[in-house]
Design a protein around this motif. Structure first.
Motif, mmCIF file in Angstrom:
data_model
loop_
_atom_site.group_PDB
_atom_site.id
_atom_site.type_symbol
_atom_site.label_atom_id
_atom_site.label_comp_id
_atom_site.label_asym_id
_atom_site.label_seq_id
_atom_site.Cartn_x
_atom_site.Cartn_y
_atom_site.Cartn_z
ATOM 1 N N VAL A 108 0.989 -1.191 -0.055
ATOM 2 C CA VAL A 108 -0.262 0.277 0.106
ATOM 3 C C VAL A 108 1.259 1.454 0.082
ATOM 4 C CG1 VAL A 108 -1.266 1.176 1.509
ATOM 5 C CG2 VAL A 108 -2.274 -1.091 1.035
ATOM 6 N N TYR A 109 0.562 2.046 -1.272
ATOM 7 C CA TYR A 109 1.405 3.244 -0.792
ATOM 8 C C TYR A 109 0.214 4.419 -0.454
ATOM 9 C CZ TYR A 109 3.548 7.681 -1.982
ATOM 10 O OH TYR A 109 4.470 8.725 -1.682
ATOM 11 N N TRP A 110 0.929 5.498 0.454
ATOM 12 C CA TRP A 110 0.019 6.491 0.853
ATOM 13 C C TRP A 110 1.151 7.697 0.930
ATOM 14 C CZ3 TRP A 110 0.423 9.303 5.581
ATOM 15 C CH2 TRP A 110 -0.839 10.233 6.069
ATOM 16 N N PRO A 111 0.717 8.571 0.671
ATOM 17 C CA PRO A 111 1.457 10.382 0.628
ATOM 18 C C PRO A 111 1.311 11.157 1.561
ATOM 19 C CG PRO A 111 -0.207 10.626 -0.595
ATOM 20 C CD PRO A 111 -0.800 9.310 0.061
ATOM 21 N N SER A 112 2.822 11.471 2.889
ATOM 22 C CA SER A 112 2.416 12.029 3.576
ATOM 23 C C SER A 112 3.120 13.685 2.942
ATOM 24 C CB SER A 112 3.096 11.847 5.013
ATOM 25 O OG SER A 112 2.522 13.229 6.034
ATOM 26 N N SER A 113 3.159 14.406 4.059
ATOM 27 C CA SER A 113 3.543 15.578 3.280
ATOM 28 C C SER A 113 4.746 16.399 4.544
ATOM 29 C CB SER A 113 3.120 16.519 3.051
ATOM 30 O OG SER A 113 3.059 18.421 2.699
ATOM 31 N N ILE A 114 5.068 17.651 3.908
ATOM 32 C CA ILE A 114 6.271 17.978 4.676
ATOM 33 C C ILE A 114 5.139 18.897 5.561
ATOM 34 C CG2 ILE A 114 8.400 18.661 3.339
ATOM 35 C CD1 ILE A 114 6.459 21.445 2.971
ATOM 36 N N ALA A 115 4.255 19.123 5.517
ATOM 37 C CA ALA A 115 2.689 19.384 6.427
ATOM 38 C C ALA A 115 3.177 19.012 7.522
ATOM 39 C CB ALA A 115 1.633 19.997 5.870
ATOM 40 N N THR A 127 15.548 19.774 8.215
ATOM 41 C CA THR A 127 14.087 19.740 8.319
ATOM 42 C C THR A 127 14.685 17.708 8.672
ATOM 43 O OG1 THR A 127 13.197 21.182 8.499
ATOM 44 C CG2 THR A 127 12.164 18.984 9.434
ATOM 45 N N PRO A 128 15.419 17.459 10.074
ATOM 46 C CA PRO A 128 15.704 15.695 9.613
ATOM 47 C C PRO A 128 14.085 14.401 9.898
ATOM 48 C CG PRO A 128 15.977 16.827 12.339
ATOM 49 C CD PRO A 128 15.796 18.051 11.496
ATOM 50 N N GLN A 129 14.450 13.394 9.867
ATOM 51 C CA GLN A 129 13.510 12.455 9.253
ATOM 52 C C GLN A 129 12.958 11.722 11.336
ATOM 53 O OE1 GLN A 129 13.128 10.465 7.113
ATOM 54 N NE2 GLN A 129 10.916 9.924 8.019
ATOM 55 N N PHE A 130 13.443 12.511 12.100
ATOM 56 C CA PHE A 130 12.952 12.105 13.121
ATOM 57 C C PHE A 130 13.383 14.156 13.921
ATOM 58 C CE2 PHE A 130 12.099 7.998 13.282
ATOM 59 C CZ PHE A 130 12.836 7.573 12.223
ATOM 60 N N CYS A 131 12.095 14.564 14.650
ATOM 61 C CA CYS A 131 12.090 15.704 15.636
ATOM 62 C C CYS A 131 10.652 16.022 15.509
ATOM 63 C CB CYS A 131 12.432 16.526 14.654
ATOM 64 S SG CYS A 131 11.601 17.724 13.072
ATOM 65 N N ILE A 132 10.235 17.200 16.924
ATOM 66 C CA ILE A 132 9.389 17.916 16.505
ATOM 67 C C ILE A 132 8.718 18.303 15.975
ATOM 68 C CG2 ILE A 132 8.264 18.948 17.540
ATOM 69 C CD1 ILE A 132 10.760 19.693 19.771
ATOM 70 N N MET A 133 7.171 17.481 15.599
ATOM 71 C CA MET A 133 5.705 17.685 15.052
ATOM 72 C C MET A 133 5.092 18.182 15.241
ATOM 73 S SD MET A 133 6.838 14.123 12.714
ATOM 74 C CE MET A 133 6.407 15.181 11.222
ATOM 75 N N ASP A 134 4.665 19.967 14.983
ATOM 76 C CA ASP A 134 3.157 19.815 16.150
ATOM 77 C C ASP A 134 2.381 20.344 14.799
ATOM 78 O OD1 ASP A 134 5.587 21.613 15.431
ATOM 79 O OD2 ASP A 134 5.059 23.222 17.388
ATOM 80 N N PRO A 135 2.272 19.745 13.598
ATOM 81 C CA PRO A 135 1.405 21.168 12.622
ATOM 82 C C PRO A 135 -0.012 21.529 13.353
ATOM 83 C CG PRO A 135 0.443 18.605 12.731
ATOM 84 C CD PRO A 135 2.152 18.609 13.698
ATOM 85 N N ASN A 136 -0.504 22.278 12.440
ATOM 86 C CA ASN A 136 -1.590 23.269 13.239
ATOM 87 C C ASN A 136 -2.469 23.902 11.808
ATOM 88 O OD1 ASN A 136 -0.623 25.099 11.377
ATOM 89 N ND2 ASN A 136 0.686 26.313 12.829
ATOM 90 N N THR A 137 -2.544 23.128 10.489
ATOM 91 C CA THR A 137 -3.487 22.625 9.951
ATOM 92 C C THR A 137 -4.014 21.263 9.743
ATOM 93 O OG1 THR A 137 -1.885 21.879 8.276
ATOM 94 C CG2 THR A 137 -2.420 24.620 7.999
ATOM 95 N N VAL A 138 -5.331 21.056 9.437
ATOM 96 C CA VAL A 138 -6.048 19.945 9.947
ATOM 97 C C VAL A 138 -5.262 19.004 8.410
ATOM 98 C CG1 VAL A 138 -8.407 19.048 9.036
ATOM 99 C CG2 VAL A 138 -8.526 21.217 9.848
ATOM 100 N N TYR A 139 -5.015 19.499 7.605
ATOM 101 C CA TYR A 139 -4.048 18.731 6.178
ATOM 102 C C TYR A 139 -3.175 17.884 7.077
ATOM 103 C CZ TYR A 139 -1.731 17.813 1.778
ATOM 104 O OH TYR A 139 -0.206 17.107 1.415
ATOM 105 N N GLY A 140 -2.282 18.815 7.873
ATOM 106 C CA GLY A 140 -1.125 18.806 8.443
ATOM 107 C C GLY A 140 -1.422 17.557 9.464
ATOM 108 N N ILE A 141 -2.251 18.224 10.299
ATOM 109 C CA ILE A 141 -2.393 16.977 12.123
ATOM 110 C C ILE A 141 -2.805 15.619 10.872
ATOM 111 C CG2 ILE A 141 -4.326 16.684 13.448
ATOM 112 C CD1 ILE A 141 -4.154 19.543 13.867
ATOM 113 N N SER A 142 -4.078 15.278 9.710
ATOM 114 C CA SER A 142 -3.938 14.315 9.727
ATOM 115 C C SER A 142 -3.044 13.354 8.795
ATOM 116 C CB SER A 142 -5.702 14.277 8.313
ATOM 117 O OG SER A 142 -4.416 15.184 6.910
ATOM 118 N N LYS A 143 -1.922 13.972 8.411
ATOM 119 C CA LYS A 143 -0.228 13.586 7.286
ATOM 120 C C LYS A 143 0.143 13.335 9.061
ATOM 121 C CE LYS A 143 -1.314 14.768 3.156
ATOM 122 N NZ LYS A 143 -1.863 12.486 2.364
#
Ligand code: VAH
Length: 312
Positions: free
Chosen positions: A110-117, A128-144
């Motif tokens: 299965v393939y599913w795209p995430s995003s820099i969002a 921006t590294p592969q592992f770091c703090i991730m605090d998205p503030n758009t619904v799109y980013g939260i869903s990703k």
């Protein structure tokens, strides 16, 4: 059989084309909630699908027993902010429906795209590294971000071979972009050719990671073809081509269209979205795991975009 859900979108249109060249037209079924604009007759197998209707989806899986499924159906960042509940529902429940059915029908990959969002205001801005703090503030980013966690969960708990890439802004000419924040980098080419000027909704200094669609499609296929033992990331791989600001892109376009001029609109809601995203991405894990290497830089992408938009 390969199913591509969201086949009419900016990525889906090109992914269907590439997959059909590799696997044969009849083995790749384009699925979307709306008919493609091109004439449907000689356009290969197509199915009307709403990824939120699980029974229709189950029937699709039962009929085709797909070996691979690409889920590209989603609302993007700007559209998502205008319709938060639908964005969460479509982006999240669409994915959960596919993950479940892929297990039930033993879909190999299965393939599913995430995003820099999926990154946010407190994520490191540069490289921006592969592992770091991730605090998205758009619904799109939260869903990703949530989607990445679910993909890794289905892999670890149920052994599902699901793979994912955090796409940067994608630039292409074949299909229209779907309501994202990086869409300026596509509209600018159309307006440069049509009007010799473009009114940009992001300010001159907004640096964002971008990639030419040819590289994005090739990277997606290379990830999907890589041996499973080489895949160390089951959330989603950082991937990028190059970063630029609207000013830098305009200067590159001027190398081809000397009279081109760039204007800037007053405040636009997409500015705050762009300001919450990384300026550049470290994709060294993808390079190490499965040999990722971009082929297009800013100059080569600009040349290819203008050449294809002029002739099409
Ligand atoms: C968007 N094109 O702008 C998409 C992408 C990183 C940007 O996710 O929402």
């Amino acid at each position: 059989t390969i199913l591509v859900l969201g086949s009419n979108g900016q990525i889906g249109t090109e992914l269907v084309h590439t997959l059909r060249k590799a696997h044969g037209e009849s083995n790749v079924v384009a699925c979307d909630i709306r008919r493609p604009d091109y004439d449907i007759k000689n356009a290969g197998p197509f199915e009307f699908v709403n990824v939120l209707e699980k029974d229709t989806l189950a029937d699709l899986f039962a009929r085709y027993k797909p070996t691979q499924v690409y889920l590209l159906a989603a609302l993007l960042s700007a559209t998502g902010e205008q319709n938060p509940k639908l964005a969460w529902d479509l982006n999240m429940n669409g994915l959960l429906n596919i993950l479940d059915l892929a297990l039930t029908y033993k879909t190999a990959k299965v393939y599913w795209p995430s995003s820099i969002a999926a990154f946010g205001l407190n994520s490191p801005k540069q490289h921006t590294p592969q592992f770091c703090i991730m605090d998205p503030n758009t619904v799109y980013g939260i869903s990703k971000l949530a989607g990445e966690r679910w993909c890794e969960y289905y892999h670890q708990r149920y052994g599902l071979d699901v793979r994912s890439i955090r796409y940067p802004g994608l630039i292409s000419w074949k299909a229209a972009p779907g309501g994202g924040t990086t869409d300026y980098a596509i509209h600018i080419f159309h307006d440069a050719l049509k009007k010799g000027t473009y009114n940009c909704f992001l300010n001159a200094e907004t640096e964002l990671p971008m990639m030419y669609m040819d590289d994005a499609i090739r990277g997606t296929i290379e990830l999907m073809e890589a041996p499973a033992e080489q895949i160390s990331i089951r959330s989603s791989y950082n991937l990028t081509g190059f970063s630029f600001t609207p000013e830098v892109l305009a200067a590159e376009i001027k190398n081809h269209i000397p009279g081109f001029s760039l204007q800037y609109t007053e405040s636009d809601p997409r500015q705050a979205i762009a300001d919450s995203w990384p300026k550049s991405i470290d994709d060294s894990v993808a390079s190490k795991d499965w040999g990722w290497k971009p082929e297009f830089d800013l100059a080569k992408m600009t040349t290819d975009m203008l050449r294809n938009l002029t002739k099409s």
